[in-house]
Design a protein around this motif. Structure first.
Motif, short mmCIF file in Angstrom:
data_model
loop_
_atom_site.label_atom_id
_atom_site.label_comp_id
_atom_site.label_asym_id
_atom_site.label_seq_id
_atom_site.Cartn_x
_atom_site.Cartn_y
_atom_site.Cartn_z
N GLN A 59 -4.36 -18.73 4.68
CA GLN A 59 -4.71 -17.35 4.36
C GLN A 59 -6.07 -16.97 4.92
O GLN A 59 -7.10 -17.34 4.38
CB GLN A 59 -4.71 -17.10 2.84
N VAL A 60 -6.06 -16.23 6.02
CA VAL A 60 -7.29 -15.71 6.60
C VAL A 60 -7.07 -14.26 7.02
O VAL A 60 -5.94 -13.80 7.21
CB VAL A 60 -7.76 -16.54 7.82
N HIS A 61 -8.18 -13.55 7.16
CA HIS A 61 -8.20 -12.18 7.69
C HIS A 61 -9.17 -12.18 8.86
O HIS A 61 -10.38 -12.20 8.66
CB HIS A 61 -8.66 -11.19 6.62
N PHE A 62 -8.64 -12.17 10.07
CA PHE A 62 -9.49 -12.24 11.27
C PHE A 62 -9.74 -10.87 11.89
O PHE A 62 -10.38 -10.75 12.93
CB PHE A 62 -8.90 -13.21 12.29
N ARG A 63 -9.20 -9.80 11.27
CA ARG A 63 -9.62 -8.40 11.49
C ARG A 63 -9.19 -7.77 12.82
O ARG A 63 -9.56 -6.63 13.08
CB ARG A 63 -11.14 -8.28 11.37
N PRO A 96 -3.59 -1.14 13.47
CA PRO A 96 -2.63 -0.75 12.43
C PRO A 96 -2.10 -1.96 11.67
O PRO A 96 -2.16 -3.08 12.17
CB PRO A 96 -1.51 -0.08 13.24
N ASN A 97 -1.59 -1.70 10.47
CA ASN A 97 -0.98 -2.77 9.69
C ASN A 97 0.21 -3.35 10.45
O ASN A 97 0.95 -2.62 11.11
CB ASN A 97 -0.48 -2.25 8.35
N ALA A 98 0.39 -4.67 10.35
CA ALA A 98 1.49 -5.33 11.06
C ALA A 98 2.79 -5.14 10.28
O ALA A 98 3.29 -6.05 9.61
CB ALA A 98 1.18 -6.81 11.25
N LEU A 99 3.33 -3.94 10.37
CA LEU A 99 4.51 -3.56 9.59
C LEU A 99 5.76 -3.39 10.45
O LEU A 99 6.82 -3.06 9.92
CB LEU A 99 4.24 -2.26 8.83
N THR A 100 5.63 -3.60 11.76
CA THR A 100 6.79 -3.60 12.64
C THR A 100 6.75 -4.88 13.47
O THR A 100 5.69 -5.48 13.67
CB THR A 100 6.80 -2.39 13.59
N SER A 120 -0.61 -18.56 13.36
CA SER A 120 0.60 -17.83 12.98
C SER A 120 0.16 -16.59 12.24
O SER A 120 -0.96 -16.53 11.72
CB SER A 120 1.52 -18.69 12.11
N PHE A 121 1.04 -15.59 12.18
CA PHE A 121 0.71 -14.31 11.55
C PHE A 121 1.83 -13.90 10.61
O PHE A 121 3.01 -14.02 10.94
CB PHE A 121 0.49 -13.22 12.61
N PHE A 122 1.44 -13.42 9.43
CA PHE A 122 2.41 -12.95 8.45
C PHE A 122 2.95 -11.58 8.86
O PHE A 122 2.20 -10.71 9.31
CB PHE A 122 1.77 -12.83 7.07
N CYS A 142 5.15 -17.40 9.99
CA CYS A 142 4.88 -18.22 8.80
C CYS A 142 5.50 -17.67 7.53
O CYS A 142 5.91 -18.43 6.65
CB CYS A 142 3.38 -18.42 8.62
N GLY A 143 5.57 -16.33 7.40
CA GLY A 143 6.12 -15.77 6.17
C GLY A 143 5.97 -14.27 6.12
O GLY A 143 5.54 -13.62 7.08
N ILE A 144 6.33 -13.72 4.97
CA ILE A 144 6.25 -12.29 4.69
C ILE A 144 5.18 -12.08 3.64
O ILE A 144 5.18 -12.75 2.60
CB ILE A 144 7.60 -11.76 4.19
N LYS A 145 4.26 -11.16 3.90
CA LYS A 145 3.18 -10.91 2.94
C LYS A 145 3.48 -9.65 2.15
O LYS A 145 3.74 -8.59 2.72
CB LYS A 145 1.84 -10.76 3.68
N VAL A 146 3.40 -9.78 0.83
CA VAL A 146 3.61 -8.65 -0.08
C VAL A 146 2.34 -8.47 -0.92
O VAL A 146 1.96 -9.37 -1.67
CB VAL A 146 4.83 -8.87 -0.99
N PHE A 147 1.70 -7.33 -0.76
CA PHE A 147 0.54 -6.99 -1.59
C PHE A 147 1.05 -6.31 -2.86
O PHE A 147 1.46 -5.15 -2.83
CB PHE A 147 -0.40 -6.05 -0.84
N MET A 148 1.02 -7.04 -3.96
CA MET A 148 1.42 -6.47 -5.25
C MET A 148 0.16 -6.02 -5.99
O MET A 148 -0.05 -6.30 -7.17
CB MET A 148 2.22 -7.50 -6.05
N GLY A 149 -0.70 -5.33 -5.26
CA GLY A 149 -1.99 -4.89 -5.78
C GLY A 149 -3.06 -5.11 -4.74
O GLY A 149 -2.95 -5.98 -3.88
N SER A 150 -4.11 -4.27 -4.77
CA SER A 150 -5.31 -4.45 -3.96
C SER A 150 -5.03 -4.54 -2.48
O SER A 150 -5.33 -5.53 -1.84
CB SER A 150 -6.06 -5.71 -4.41
N SER A 151 -4.47 -3.49 -1.91
CA SER A 151 -4.21 -3.52 -0.49
C SER A 151 -4.94 -2.40 0.23
O SER A 151 -5.59 -1.57 -0.37
CB SER A 151 -2.70 -3.43 -0.23
N THR A 152 -4.76 -2.41 1.57
CA THR A 152 -5.33 -1.37 2.41
C THR A 152 -4.21 -0.70 3.18
O THR A 152 -3.15 -1.28 3.39
CB THR A 152 -6.34 -1.98 3.39
#
Length: 453
Positions: A59-63, A96-100, A120-122, A142-152
């Motif tokens: 779990q990292v955020h490299f921006r 942009p968010n990696a949503l596609t 790897s990237f979620f 690696c996987g699917i990331k779900v923010f169930m709170g505190s997102s951007t």
């Protein structure tokens, strides 16, 4: 090119013993106690040094893209490698968010050109990208990331019908950020009314409290049990949440329950929730402001205990840099997140020196268990045939954290001034000596992780 490491104290699969390691074509060709006469192009006498599998940070955020004034993949991968981290899994809340799938692939292309570490990237989930999520390549993501709170951005997933659909049909592991958004918002408004700008030192722990975490983690766990979802709950920050997880064991490359069945729900502890507590806000203030919040001292003890008895499975960082100027803003404006990836291994080795966890156990939680949890192909262990992701460590040296020896782009660390009784001297990434005594060799980049699914 063949590299021969001689006389290393190899920490691997819960043992430590002196061995030689022969590396060829990026992989571990041979392990043994008597390889000193083996022909090699490069020989390292590692007498007195400990050799471990490279740390895998899940779990990292490299921006990058979009937030590169804070960090980018190249700078943060260097910071990782300097700290013995050879592989990372990065989160989708970039801009942009990696949503596609095309936006996700863009990040892989950036990493292929610039990352010194393996990567790897979620894939990110939102309330309205279900079809894109279902197209995720489970062998190469690696996987699917779900923010169930505190997102951007557009990444908060709070629609019940979407969550049920995702959990019922996810093609691979779902990783969740669990904080109940309604609880956090209600408490934030309450404390704004009570304190205004004159906030108490530990207000972040009061706003993003135990209740917010437990409500959300329990909800995610209930969804996973209902649908049989492979769930991984990130950055556990409370002792309360540890009661949700069953004791596990690792066997045959999988994390299992005591009865031998594969563990449906796994979880992660982060180094800052093991090292800091709410009393540290007095001196560090916003520099340890993160989501979920660092909380009262008894929580870090409970999290450590859950690690030791295998209710919590892996150790990571949630490395999330911001500039010093951004963090220096008043509490309500200061963003959450800490730069941590360069010193996560130092933290755990220091905790080992303090007698809180054995070195073998810390290595297991940062390497073997992560590889097993995500089913990473041929990494996370020192085994013949596996990729040579390795770190050499000197436990008789010291690392003093200072601004001038930081590699994260933001240029600051919550550990500044700390003296760790360990030093990462060499880091091999897929057989390439990427880091040695403060120097990087970027002639070869890291590789995209693949998964045995």
């Amino acid at each position: 090119m063949k590299t021969l490491i001689l006389n290393a104290l190899v920490v691997n699969e819960n043992t430590t013993k002196e061995l030689d390691v022969l590396i060829a074509d990026g992989r571990i060709l041979k392990l043994g106690a008597d390889l000193q006469n083996t022909p090699a192009d490069h020989i390292i006498d590692a007498k007195g040094l400990h050799l471990i599998p490279g740390v895998i940070d899940d779990q990292v955020h490299f921006r990058e893209p979009g937030l590169t004034h804070k960090a980018n993949i190249a700078t943060e991968a260097r910071a990782a490698v300097a700290g013995g981290v050879t592989s990372f899994m990065e989160m989708p809340n970039t801009v942009p968010n990696a949503l596609t799938q095309p936006l996700l692939e863009d990040k892989y292309q950036i990493a292929a050109q610039s990352s010194l570490a393996n990567y790897s990237f979620f894939m990110g989930a939102s309330n309205d990208n279900y079809e894109e999520v279902m197209r995720t390549d489970i062998k190469n993501v690696c996987g699917i990331k779900v923010f169930m709170g505190s997102s951007t951005g557009n990444m908060l997933v709070d629609a019940p019908e979407v969550l049920n659909k995702l959990f019922a049909n996810a093609p691979c592991l779902i990783a969740t950020h669990c904080e109940d958004e309604a609880t956090v918002r209600q408490r934030m408004e309450h404390f704004k009314e009570v304190y205004g700008e004159n906030v108490p030192y530990n207000i972040h722990a009061l706003i993003r409290n135990e209740e917010a975490c437990l409500i959300s983690s329990r909800f995610a766990s209930d969804l996973a049990r209902k649908h049989g979802t492979r769930l991984h709950i990130l950055h556990i920050s409370t002792g309360d949440e540890t009661s949700l997880f069953e004791v596990g064991t690792r066997k045959e490359g999988k994390i299992r329950l005591a009865n031998g069945t594969p563990k449906l729900i796994t979880s992660e502890a982060c180094v800052h929730h093991l090292w800091f507590d709410a009393e540290d806000y007095k001196t560090l203030g916003n520099n340890i402001k993160c989501n979920p919040a660092i909380k009262a001292p008894h929580h870090k003890e409970a999290i450590l205990q859950a690690l030791l008895d295998d209710r919590i499975d892996v150790i990571a960082t949630d490395h999330a840099p911001h500039t010093a100027q951004e963090k220096a803003q008043p509490y309500w404006q200061s963003p959450s997140g800490l730069p941590l990836v360069q010193h996560s291994l130092n933290v755990m080795l220091e905790m080992s020196r303090q007698g809180k966890i054995t070195m073998e156990r810390a290595v297991e939680k940062m390497t073997h268990a992560v590889a097993d949890c995500f089913q990473i192909a041929d990494r996370g262990y020192i085994r013949e045939g596996y990729w040579a992701d390795l770190a050499l460590i000197d436990l008789n040296a010291k690392t003093v954290v200072k601004a001038d020896n930081l590699h994260a782009k933001c240029g600051w660390s919550p550990f500044e001034g700390t003296e760790f009784h360990s030093e990462v001297t060499h880091t091999f990434v897929s057989g390439h000596l990427a880091y040695h005594k403060g120097q990087f060799d970027e002639s070869k980049k890291g590789q995209r992780l693949s998964f045995d699914r």
